[in-house]
Design an enzyme around this catalytic site. Structure first.
Site, PDB file in Angstrom:
ATOM      1  N   SER A  65     -38.810 -41.366  89.319  1.00 21.27           N
ATOM      2  CA  SER A  65     -39.737 -41.903  88.571  1.00 21.27           C
ATOM      3  C   SER A  65     -39.865 -41.392  87.175  1.00 21.27           C
ATOM      4  CB  SER A  65     -40.996 -41.592  89.189  1.00 21.27           C
ATOM      5  OG  SER A  65     -41.273 -40.077  89.201  1.00 21.27           O
ATOM      6  N   LYS A  69     -48.814 -44.664  87.998  1.00 23.36           N
ATOM      7  CA  LYS A  69     -48.798 -44.436  86.719  1.00 23.36           C
ATOM      8  C   LYS A  69     -48.409 -45.763  85.545  1.00 23.36           C
ATOM      9  CE  LYS A  69     -47.600 -40.003  88.212  1.00 23.36           C
ATOM     10  NZ  LYS A  69     -47.619 -40.571  89.413  1.00 23.36           N
ATOM     11  N   SER A 115     -46.058 -71.445  61.320  1.00 26.61           N
ATOM     12  CA  SER A 115     -45.380 -72.246  62.521  1.00 26.61           C
ATOM     13  C   SER A 115     -43.948 -72.382  62.052  1.00 26.61           C
ATOM     14  CB  SER A 115     -45.958 -73.532  62.456  1.00 26.61           C
ATOM     15  OG  SER A 115     -45.077 -74.596  63.063  1.00 26.61           O
ATOM     16  N   GLU A 118     -54.983 -64.266  69.799  1.00 24.56           N
ATOM     17  CA  GLU A 118     -54.451 -64.919  71.080  1.00 24.56           C
ATOM     18  C   GLU A 118     -53.771 -63.722  71.872  1.00 24.56           C
ATOM     19  OE1 GLU A 118     -53.736 -69.205  69.087  1.00 24.56           O
ATOM     20  OE2 GLU A 118     -52.120 -68.107  69.521  1.00 24.56           O
ATOM     21  N   LYS A 134     -49.503 -74.198  58.716  1.00 22.62           N
ATOM     22  CA  LYS A 134     -50.188 -73.270  59.765  1.00 22.62           C
ATOM     23  C   LYS A 134     -50.477 -72.228  59.399  1.00 22.62           C
ATOM     24  CE  LYS A 134     -50.940 -74.872  63.310  1.00 22.62           C
ATOM     25  NZ  LYS A 134     -50.386 -75.005  64.449  1.00 22.62           N
ATOM     26  N   THR A 137     -75.317 -71.871  73.033  1.00 25.98           N
ATOM     27  CA  THR A 137     -75.146 -71.645  74.448  1.00 25.98           C
ATOM     28  C   THR A 137     -74.302 -72.964  75.037  1.00 25.98           C
ATOM     29  OG1 THR A 137     -77.357 -73.222  74.836  1.00 25.98           O
ATOM     30  CG2 THR A 137     -77.481 -70.794  74.618  1.00 25.98           C
ATOM     31  N   HIS A 138     -73.626 -72.663  76.135  1.00 29.64           N
ATOM     32  CA  HIS A 138     -72.621 -73.821  76.208  1.00 29.64           C
ATOM     33  C   HIS A 138     -71.931 -74.359  75.255  1.00 29.64           C
ATOM     34  CE1 HIS A 138     -75.126 -73.792  79.983  1.00 29.64           C
ATOM     35  NE2 HIS A 138     -76.086 -74.075  79.060  1.00 29.64           N
ATOM     36  N   TYR A 159     -51.052 -37.511 100.671  1.00 31.03           N
ATOM     37  CA  TYR A 159     -50.148 -38.293  99.917  1.00 31.03           C
ATOM     38  C   TYR A 159     -49.197 -39.002 100.475  1.00 31.03           C
ATOM     39  CZ  TYR A 159     -46.767 -38.902  95.887  1.00 31.03           C
ATOM     40  OH  TYR A 159     -46.063 -39.517  95.047  1.00 31.03           O
TER      41      TYR A 159
END
Length: 443
Positions: free
Chosen positions: A7, A309, A261, A274, A267, A139-140, A301
């Protein structure tokens, strides 16, 4: 077997915690007379030498040594000889790794607190600049009521505040030392667990040796906190993505927080936002993965727990990077206030204000007021105008009781200024919230 068992590529990240725990353990062994004072001093000196080596040269990865614990102990033997073998008296790798991991997660909680606070500062600063800037509330994803941009940003301040409290709770709950639990049953040596716990900044030792070596609640809880924080960041990232699109046009991302782009030179893509949104899925995946790893393990264990981890380290790094990116974007984004206000004026966003006025000033039951307002909206739709252009005569045509009424201010500014309830969007309330936030942040 060597490859699957090792590990060190992952747990080498625990080197500082491992050396700190070993120094505390060696000091306690010497103080208790379990090993000689000379051996204790030699071990501590050797560990500090390794500490300096790793800090300057990095941690080597010898797969045959399996993990960071054997890596350190082997190097210690090279430095001080046989005395190194006495370091492992009255402990096991089971309580050693549990201690190292708790120390690491505790510091990770503090790191996340600092990063979340930096985001809060950025949100408060931008909210302060826009306490009375009007934008549509949704809303929505439909225009609902006008709000202030400052109010909108302060909503994310509150989310980050809760995230900080969760990490603080996690750090508080995990702050018990497993060191001295040994393999699972404790030890027959006359150790002082309170001394090692205190030396490592814990509130005290764990109460049960079996639980001490097998507990990974703290890691699961950290990932739960990270997942919730990532969800909040993802929601904010989604809004940035929407707001930066041409149909919205609410913001302009600076060049340093967007990309072009490969074929479309015009662009300006919100790639950072994102990626923050995408990182959320990976963090939730890490949380889910560790829960599934732990769900069927008997005491105490099992080697499965070696896989605890990697997901936590990945989630921590992703959240840390996401917070840094979001803090940068919030600090530097350019808001198109005129566009926001213009959209806030569409969709009859002050219809609720008209209904509330009917209830408040004319005693109309709300359901009836809702019906009257709906008829007023239809009238405005037919005319192609907004509610603020209504006249008393228009309302009188809908309900004769209102023929001579003094109409309220149905502009978006009038609407936001009227929302003075606690926690409301009125600029007065937003400025109060900002002042309270600055006090909380100590700035």
């Amino acid at each position: 077997m060597r490859e699957i068992n090792a590990s060190i590529p992952v747990d080498k990240r625990l080197w500082q915690q491992d050396i700190a725990g070993s120094i505390a353990h060696a000091a306690m062994l010497g103080a208790q007379g379990i090993i000689t004072a000379e051996d204790s001093a030699a071990i501590i000196a050797g560990l500090k030498t390794i500490q300096q080596e790793y800090a300057t040269q990095g941690v080597p990865e010898h797969i045959e040594l399996e993990d960071i614990h054997m890596q350190v102990e082997t190097r210690l033997r090279e430095l001080i000889g046989d005395a190194a073998g006495r370091l492992h008296t009255a402990r096991s790798r089971n309580d050693q790794v549990a201690t190292d991991f708790r120390l690491w997660v505790r510091e990770a909680c503090h790191e996340m607190d600092r990063a979340l606070k930096a985001l809060q500062v950025a949100l408060v600063d931008r909210a302060d600049q826009n306490a009375d800037s009007i934008m549509p509330g949704f809303t929505h994803l439909q225009v609902a009521q006008p709000v202030t941009l400052g109010h909108h940003l302060m909503a994310y301040y509150e989310m980050a505040k809760r995230d900080r409290s969760r990490f603080a709770d996690c750090a508080r709950r995990l702050n018990r030392s497993p060191l001295g639990s040994a393999a699972l049953a404790g030890t027959s040596f006359p150790i002082d667990r309170e001394a090692t716990a205190s030396a490592l900044g814990f509130d005290g030792p764990t109460a049960n040796s079996m639980d001490g070596v097998s507990d990974r609640d703290f890691a699961v809880e950290y990932l739960a906190c990270a997942a919730q924080a990532a969800i909040h960041l993802s929601r904010l990232a989604e809004e940035i993505i929407l707001w930066a699109s041409q149909p919205f046009g609410f913001i302009k991302l600076p060049d340093q927080w967007s990309t072009g782009s490969s074929i479309m030179p015009q662009k300006r893509n919100p790639d950072a936002a994102e990626l923050v949104r995408g990182h959320c899925g990976r963090i939730i995946g890490a949380f889910t993965g560790l829960m599934i790893t732990m769900k069927g393990l008997p005491l105490t264990y099992s080697k499965d727990m070696q896989d605890d981890k990697a997901p936590l380290f990945e989630a921590h790094d992703l959240l840390d990077l996401s917070l840094a990116a979001m803090t940068g974007m919030i600090g530097e984004v350019v808001f198109n206030i005129d566009r926001m206000r213009a959209v806030a004026s569409t969709g009859f966003s002050t219809a609720t204000d008209l209904a509330d006025w009917l209830v408040r000033e004319h005693g109309v039951p709300f359901r009836e007021a809702h019906h009257i307002t709906g008829a007023a909206v239809k009238l405005c739709e037919a005319r192609g105008g907004e509610l603020e252009l209504l006249t008393a005569a228009d309302l009188g045509g809908i309900d004769p009781r209102l023929a001579n009424a003094q109409l309220p201010d149905l502009s978006v500014a009038g609407s936001v200024n009227s929302r003075t309830s606690a926690g409301g969007t009125a600029p007065l309330r937003v400025k109060e919230a900002i002042a309270a936030a600055r006090k909380e942040l100590g700035s």
